[in-house]
Motif scaffolding. Structure first.
Motif, PDB file in Angstrom:
ATOM      1  N   LEU A 243      -6.151   0.633   7.724  1.00 60.20           N
ATOM      2  CA  LEU A 243      -6.453   2.055   7.818  1.00 60.20           C
ATOM      3  C   LEU A 243      -5.735   2.714   8.992  1.00 60.20           C
ATOM      4  N   MET A 244      -5.468   1.960  10.061  1.00 56.97           N
ATOM      5  CA  MET A 244      -4.696   2.521  11.170  1.00 56.97           C
ATOM      6  C   MET A 244      -3.268   2.822  10.744  1.00 56.97           C
ATOM      7  N   ASP A 245      -2.751   2.037   9.792  1.00 61.50           N
ATOM      8  CA  ASP A 245      -1.410   2.264   9.244  1.00 61.50           C
ATOM      9  C   ASP A 245      -0.360   2.320  10.350  1.00 61.50           C
ATOM     10  N   ALA A 246      -0.451   1.379  11.286  1.00 58.54           N
ATOM     11  CA  ALA A 246       0.499   1.343  12.395  1.00 58.54           C
ATOM     12  C   ALA A 246       1.683   0.439  12.058  1.00 58.54           C
ATOM     13  N   ASP A 247       2.841   0.786  12.598  1.00 62.43           N
ATOM     14  CA  ASP A 247       4.036  -0.034  12.400  1.00 62.43           C
ATOM     15  C   ASP A 247       4.018  -1.263  13.300  1.00 62.43           C
ATOM     16  N   ILE A 248       3.405  -1.128  14.482  1.00 60.93           N
ATOM     17  CA  ILE A 248       3.293  -2.231  15.439  1.00 60.93           C
ATOM     18  C   ILE A 248       1.879  -2.221  15.992  1.00 60.93           C
ATOM     19  N   VAL A 249       1.241  -3.392  16.023  1.00 57.20           N
ATOM     20  CA  VAL A 249      -0.102  -3.511  16.584  1.00 57.20           C
ATOM     21  C   VAL A 249      -0.104  -4.631  17.611  1.00 57.20           C
TER      22      VAL A 249
END
Length: 265
Positions: free
Chosen positions: A54-60
């Motif tokens: 759900l955050m839909d981040a490219d890098i975590v």
């Protein structure tokens, strides 16, 4: 900007279920801290993966992952790819990092970014001010945006908590409101800021982002050290920003600090 970057404390995500056995950590002798059963681990995987998707981040940048070779991070990535129906997500293979039961790590969307060069670690061997027996080593990795070729280096951190004393290391609680181990965190912040100036991953690019659990609130000494070194805390521009709820009080223990060249991007 064209990419999204997040940090996420996954709260003792251990691929090894905790049956009371001291078999975790790089030496296989630390207590396991994660789920107490296979069923609980399944619930933790589902909750963690849903949140990341759900955050839909490219890098975590991840904190509190079991410090094993690849099993813990790979479990998250495999479940995340199954959840979103692709094989886009990958992880930076750091192996075990030092001796603590938990470590930091990176996962990323390989359809939008790729790693640029090797990762690097900040520990006491690099700078003795960074007490790696108390702080988790800082993990740095450079990434390249596939669409543009732009580079950014991200440092994921998990500094010493306020909960346990550091008196044995000459860092007592001075009762100034910053709790235990404030000097340990403050020295680490100074070491991190100076480490950035060395371009530890050899990126050749001035864009650095320092993220993670600093265990320090916005106006405490470690965050002042970062500001004095020229880093910009991105929470400063957001009134009443918080990342943590403790005893019905809100505050920011997790931060994102950018070098000046990055702030406008």
């Amino acid at each position: 900007g064209s990419i999204r970057i997040a940090s996420f404390n996954v709260l003792n995500f251990f691929s090894t279920a905790d049956n009371g056995q001291p078999t975790c950590g790089p030496r296989g002798a630390a207590p396991c801290r994660g789920a107490d059963s296979a069923a609980e681990l399944s619930r933790q995987v589902a909750k963690t993966v849903t949140a990341i998707a759900l955050m839909d981040a490219d890098i975590v940048g991840l904190m509190e992952v079991e410090n094993n070779a690849t099993e813990s991070v790979a479990m998250i990535v495999d479940a995340l790819n199954a959840y979103v129906g692709s094989n886009n997500y990958a992880y930076v293979n750091t192996g075990s990092i030092h001796t603590d039961a938990i470590k930091t790590g990176f996962i990323y969307d390989a359809s939008s970014v790729r790693t640029a060069g090797p990762f690097a670690l900040l520990d006491a061997s690099v700078d003795p001010r960074f007490r790696d027996n108390l702080n988790r080593p800082t993990l740095a990795q450079s990434f390249e945006v596939i669409a543009t070729g732009a580079r950014i280096t991200i440092l994921i951190n998990h500094l010493k908590s306020k909960s346990s004393a550091c008196d044995a290391s000459g860092d007592p609680n001075t009762a100034d409101g910053q709790s235990n181990c404030n000097r340990t965190r403050t020295d680490a912040a100074a070491a991190i800021a100076d480490w950035i100036d060395t371009d530890p991953t050899g990126s050749g690019d001035p864009d650095f982002l320092v993220i993670g659990d600093m265990n320090a609130y916005l106006m405490e000494d470690p965050m002042v050290v970062f500001r004095d070194a020229g880093l910009v805390n991105l929470l400063d521009s957001k009134p009443n920003a918080y990342s943590y709820l403790f005893d019905a009080q809100l505050g920011a223990l997790d931060h994102a600090l950018a070098t000046p060249a990055l702030v406008g991007q």
